[in-house]
Scaffold this motif. Structure first.
Motif, mmCIF file in Angstrom:
data_model
loop_
_atom_site.group_PDB
_atom_site.id
_atom_site.type_symbol
_atom_site.label_atom_id
_atom_site.label_comp_id
_atom_site.label_asym_id
_atom_site.label_seq_id
_atom_site.Cartn_x
_atom_site.Cartn_y
_atom_site.Cartn_z
ATOM 1 N N ASN A 143 0.823 -1.203 0.000
ATOM 2 C CA ASN A 143 0.000 0.000 0.000
ATOM 3 C C ASN A 143 0.860 1.257 0.000
ATOM 4 O OD1 ASN A 143 -2.608 -1.071 -0.126
ATOM 5 N ND2 ASN A 143 -2.644 -1.480 2.068
ATOM 6 N N HIS A 144 1.954 1.238 0.758
ATOM 7 C CA HIS A 144 2.868 2.385 0.746
ATOM 8 C C HIS A 144 3.430 2.600 -0.654
ATOM 9 C CE1 HIS A 144 3.644 1.439 5.279
ATOM 10 N NE2 HIS A 144 2.478 2.042 5.080
ATOM 11 N N ALA A 145 3.857 1.533 -1.287
ATOM 12 C CA ALA A 145 4.382 1.647 -2.647
ATOM 13 C C ALA A 145 3.292 2.058 -3.631
ATOM 14 C CB ALA A 145 5.019 0.329 -3.078
ATOM 15 N N HIS A 146 2.071 1.593 -3.420
ATOM 16 C CA HIS A 146 0.972 1.957 -4.315
ATOM 17 C C HIS A 146 0.644 3.442 -4.194
ATOM 18 C CE1 HIS A 146 -2.387 1.100 -6.949
ATOM 19 N NE2 HIS A 146 -3.222 1.681 -6.097
ATOM 20 N N GLY A 147 0.811 4.006 -2.997
ATOM 21 C CA GLY A 147 0.626 5.442 -2.852
ATOM 22 C C GLY A 147 1.613 6.219 -3.713
ATOM 23 N N GLY A 148 2.868 5.790 -3.710
ATOM 24 C CA GLY A 148 3.835 6.422 -4.594
ATOM 25 C C GLY A 148 3.517 6.198 -6.054
ATOM 26 N N ASN A 175 -4.462 5.401 5.027
ATOM 27 C CA ASN A 175 -3.037 5.179 4.815
ATOM 28 C C ASN A 175 -2.397 6.496 4.388
ATOM 29 O OD1 ASN A 175 -0.573 4.467 3.079
ATOM 30 N ND2 ASN A 175 -1.065 2.501 4.016
ATOM 31 N N VAL A 176 -1.431 6.998 5.178
ATOM 32 C CA VAL A 176 -0.849 8.319 4.928
ATOM 33 C C VAL A 176 -0.129 8.382 3.582
ATOM 34 C CG1 VAL A 176 0.796 10.035 5.769
ATOM 35 C CG2 VAL A 176 -0.687 8.842 7.379
ATOM 36 N N PRO A 177 0.732 7.433 3.225
ATOM 37 C CA PRO A 177 1.370 7.519 1.903
ATOM 38 C C PRO A 177 0.374 7.518 0.745
ATOM 39 C CG PRO A 177 2.585 5.999 3.286
ATOM 40 C CD PRO A 177 1.335 6.326 4.029
ATOM 41 N N ILE A 178 -0.705 6.733 0.858
ATOM 42 C CA ILE A 178 -1.708 6.738 -0.215
ATOM 43 C C ILE A 178 -2.403 8.089 -0.271
ATOM 44 C CG2 ILE A 178 -3.960 5.808 -0.852
ATOM 45 C CD1 ILE A 178 -3.011 3.070 -0.231
ATOM 46 N N THR A 179 -2.737 8.646 0.891
ATOM 47 C CA THR A 179 -3.370 9.966 0.916
ATOM 48 C C THR A 179 -2.468 11.021 0.299
ATOM 49 O OG1 THR A 179 -4.575 9.361 2.921
ATOM 50 C CG2 THR A 179 -4.403 11.701 2.406
ATOM 51 N N VAL A 180 -1.193 11.010 0.683
ATOM 52 C CA VAL A 180 -0.239 11.974 0.120
ATOM 53 C C VAL A 180 -0.114 11.783 -1.387
ATOM 54 C CG1 VAL A 180 2.197 12.643 0.094
ATOM 55 C CG2 VAL A 180 1.046 12.249 2.271
#
Length: 905
Positions: A143-148, A175-180
């Motif tokens: 999920n972190h990578a998907h946000g990027g 998820n903070v990275p996805i939101t960003v």
């Protein structure tokens, strides 16, 4: 056992340092692989894993990093960067499923939307993943990578294919990275449009823009900074009144709760950058509708400090609104972590305000505004400015005085105030005197303090202030290093993507100076050396500046220097330093050498936000700069590759090119290139592109101003006959004109090496090589016949070579026919003489070279002249014809026609 335990500890310590460098790689990898992959729309995009393992020689045993003692969020942002790097590789517009189809825009967006949703990680898709992690942990990392990945698609302009329901599903995951990634991706995708739906989405993540009843809603600090940065991208260059006022207030806003103090510096910096983007290049004449906001005076106050008289009024109005609604928010406008009093905290407000002022007045040349950003000229004032803020002031001044930036060492030295330059020179002089040596300068050309005993003239320095003997030496070292780094960064922005050799040489010298100071422990160098972390930051900043200038060129010398800088891996080298050196190498090979950086105002703003010279200390550090903003460089990338394709073989070839352009000073310039290559962002007007090779037919391509935003271009070229490509013949030693005279091999083999035309090969086999064999058939063949066959062979060979060398193979049959009509006949017919006479007249009166060469016509004419001489014709026959026209000699008519003798009647 103790020895074994210590050895394992040492291995883990070394592996941790190496893994810290490996975690910083994705930023540079995204630059290197930018737009190099055409995805298959029915398959998910593979995102490479972050490997936290190493091998121990000599048996190459695998050692896994022990993360039990590391923070839980150690790999959150590296995974995000990894996803961005994977997404930036994608070039969906050139995908096989979309290119060459008749899909309408709605259909194309639907295909892209389906593919994006298909790439969304699920628990079922990770059940067969690596056994080292559980499926749940793998899903979190994915999920972190998907946000990027989502942010990268937004930067590339593909995220708008998602429906608002898809966006809602992503934002509600928490998820903070996805939101960003979603916030920045959508804002970048819609930059400059002021889209209402995206604006509402961004405002929902900014507590200051929410109604009082929603003020208690917790929003992650990274999401707040991303939303504010998205405002700047969405309203880019619009001078939107409400957003300008909001961002200006947010820069000086005081924390209203304990949670508001987390990463506050990064949030204020994002506000300043956004304010500059909203009003980019609008300083002065274009800000008449915003005059009542007093933007310049308020930004200057945020830079220099003082009491904020407007803050009290803003807080009172907010309390009145809260009291009228009965929300009781007035009691919450306090924080127990920090007390700032009535004065402005410039440590928080100055970075964003400085860059905002520079972006607003970019390229305006307004010296009155630039003077507000002048560096302290006394040691007393120097104590009131944080040394790293001097770097930002130099950068902001250079943005305003854009045309005055020069790619020279003198310009960088001129940015250093006299008090700093003299004090810095005094440090080396004092250390040298203590060691009994003369004065030196190890970082630039620093002149020592003037000595009265030397008998020097002080008339030219009367207005200068003397250096205070009690000045803080460490602050002088820091100030000098930051100012030099700021000068390098300014030149990097001014000449970004241009490949300017003077700028690259100037910055490279400073990078080597910083590198030398980092490794030099000589007492004289120590006297001028600042703290290690400051020196690392300045060296990394200069390296990035060098890479910006030479973006996409792949310069070998610079690459070797950057490799040396990146090789160091110890406790003193932080995560952000590794990231900056990796990004510098990635910029140098941007897009695999097919891309460069633009130098338009929007591009410069993106580069300032991406390469802000304050790098994270650890992988989870977002305190001074949001890590996700490091990828905004993608908005400044320009694909300007030139590829030459041979029109006959449809294969890429190396071809020398000449780019002719006129600089801003109306000076004509010529740049020599070799395709495939990348055109730099030339400072001036591009005129035309020419082929600089005699192996290919001449070609000229006029380049318009819109070339700045064109996609990779393909130029089709046609090789001249008789020449080989530069791969086959680099030094032009194997061309047909060289080999024709000295080749002892078969003519057919020679022809095969230059052409694959079956007609020409058959001609060589039947009329060039086989005639010699035919002439040798039978010993009874007469010598005259053998000689005639040999001459015919040589004549056909000459015709073939002539057609190949001049690229006129289509007229070979015509030349052979003319030759046969004249040279292979015992009697030349009258009609053939008329044709040859007409051809001779055309060639003699033609000013340019035609399809038939003059030498060939002269050869035929000489044969005809010899034909009449052998027939016994001379001048007496012409005189006899005029005296008695009825007394005719055989072939007299042909003779008169050929020599154009007029009729006597």
């Amino acid at each position: 056992m103790k020895f074994k335990s210590d050895f394992e500890t040492l291995k883990q310590s070394k592996l941790f340092l190496l893994c810290r460098r490996a975690l910083a790689v994705p930023l540079g990898r995204g630059m290197l692989t930018f737009s190099t992959v055409q995805p298959v729309m029915v398959e998910p995009l593979k995102i490479p894993d972050l490997v936290l393992e190493g091998r121990v020689p000599p048996n190459n045993a695998i050692v896994t990093l022990d993360t039990s003692g590391s923070p839980s969020d150690m790999t959150v942002w590296p995974e995000f960067h990894n996803g961005v790097a994977a997404g930036l590789r994608v070039d969906v517009s050139n995908s096989h499923e979309l290119s060459g189809t008749v899909l309408k825009q709605e259909g194309r967006e639907q295909v892209i939307r389906t593919w994006i949703v298909y790439n969304k990680p699920t628990l079922s898709s990770l059940e067969t993943a690596s056994n080292r992690l559980s499926s749940t942990n793998s899903l979190v990392s994915a999920n972190h990578a998907h946000g990027g990945f989502l942010m990268a698609l937004g930067l590339r302009g593909y995220l708008s294919a998602l429906a608002m329901t898809d966006i809602y599903d992503y934002l509600t995951q928490g998820n903070v990275p996805i939101t960003v990634g979603v916030l920045l991706g959508m804002a970048a995708n819609k930059r400059g449009t002021c889209d209402a739906s995206v604006s509402k989405m961004l405002c929902l993540h900014i507590p200051s823009l929410l109604p009082p009843s929603f003020s208690t809603m917790e929003v992650a600090s990274a999401a707040q900074a991303a939303a504010v940065s998205g405002i700047g991208l969405l309203y880019l260059g619009s001078s939107h009144r409400m957003m300008t006022e909001f961002l200006l207030n947010e820069i000086g806003r005081r924390p209203t709760s304990d949670s508001a103090t987390h990463d506050r510096e990064g949030f204020n910096l994002a506000c300043g950058l956004s304010l500059g983007m909203v009003n980019i290049c609008k300083g002065g004449k274009d800000m008449s509708g915003l005059a009542d906001l007093q933007i310049v005076s308020r930004l200057v106050k945020y830079i220099v400090g003082g009491k904020d008289s407007d803050d009290f009024q803003r807080r009172r109005e907010a309390n009145d609104r809260a009291a009228s609604t009965g929300s009781g928010i007035a009691d919450q406008e306090k924080t127990s972590r920090i007390y700032e009093g009535d004065s402005i905290n410039t440590d928080v407000t100055a970075p964003g305000a400085t860059l905002a002022l520079g972006l607003i007045f970019m390229r305006s040349g307004d010296k009155s505004v630039a003077s507000r950003l002048s560096l302290p000229d006394t040691s007393f004032l120097l104590n009131y400015v944080r040394p790293d803020l001097l770097l930002l002031r130099v950068v902001a001044r250079s943005l305003i005085l854009w045309d005055e930036v020069e790619p020279s060492a003198n310009w960088i030295e001129n940015q250093v105030p006299f008090v700093v330059k003299e004090s810095y020179g005094m440090l080396s002089k004092t250390a040298a005197d203590a060691l009994g040596r003369g004065s030196i300068s190890s970082l630039g050309d620093v002149e020592p303090m003037i000595d009265k005993d030397a008998g020097e003239d002080y008339s030219t320095t009367k207005a200068r202030m003397s250096v205070d003997s009690h000045v803080d030496r460490q602050s002088i070292r820091q100030a000098y290093s930051f100012i030099i780094a700021g000068g390098c960064f300014s030149i990097g922005l001014r000449y970004a993507g241009t490949g300017n050799k003077a700028a690259a040489t100037t910055i490279m010298a400073r990078v080597k100076d910083f590198y030398g100071m980092r490794n030099d422990n000589d007492p004289l160098a120590v006297a001028q050396k600042p703290e290690k972390q400051i020196l690392e930051l300045c060296c990394a900043c200069a390296a990035l500046s060098l890479a910006m200038v030479m973006a996409g060129t792949g310069d070998l010398e610079i690459f070797q220097l950057l490799r040396v800088l990146r090789w160091r891996c110890d406790d003193d080298t932080r995560y952000g330093t590794h990231m900056s050196y990796g990004a510098a190498i990635g910029l140098l090979f941007l897009g695999g050498g097919s891309c460069t950086l633009g130098n338009e105002p929007d591009d410069i703003a993106s580069l300032v936000a991406a390469f802000f010279p304050r790098f994270p200390s650890v992988t989870s550090d977002n305190q001074y700069h949001l890590q996700a903003l490091r990828h905004l460089y993608a908005l400044a990338v320009r694909q300007r590759s030139i590829e030459t394709i041979d029109i006959e073989t449809n294969q890429p070839v190396f071809v020398p090119l000449e780019l002719r352009y006129t600089s801003d000073e109306n000076k004509s310039n010529v740049v020599c290139l070799t395709s495939p290559c990348c055109l730099s962002s030339f400072q001036g007007k591009t005129l035309e592109l020419r082929l600089a090779s005699n192996r290919y037919f001449p070609l000229r391509v006029e380049l318009l101003e819109k070339w700045k935003v064109l996609y990779p271009s393909v130029v089709y070229v046609k090789k001249r006959s008789g020449h080989l490509s530069y791969v086959q013949d680099p030094r032009a030693l194997k061309s047909l004109i060289v080999q024709a005279g000295g080749s002892s091999g078969s003519i057919v083999d020679l022809i095969r090496s230059f052409t694959e035309d079956p007609r020409l090969i058959s001609f060589a086999e039947l009329l060039c090589d086989s005639m010699e064999q035919t002439s040798l058939k039978g010993k009874e063949m007469s010598a005259m016949h053998e000689r005639t066959s040999t001459l015919a062979k040589e004549s056909c060979s000459d015709l073939l070579f002539e057609c190949l060398m001049h690229g006129k193979t289509e007229v070979l049959s015509i030349l052979v026919s003319l030759r046969n009509r004249v040279m292979e006949q015992d009697v030349i017919h009258t009609c053939n003489l008329w044709d040859l006479r007409l051809l001779r007249s055309i060639v003699m009166h033609s000013s340019s070279s035609g399809i038939i060469e003059t030498d060939f016509v002269a050869l035929l004419s000489e044969h005809v002249d010899r034909y009449f001489v052998n027939a016994g014709f001379n001048g007496d026959d012409v005189v006899r014809y005029f005296n008695d026209p009825w007394n005719r000699k055989p072939l007299l008519g042909d003779f008169l026609i050929w020599f154009e003798v007029p009729s006597p009647f």
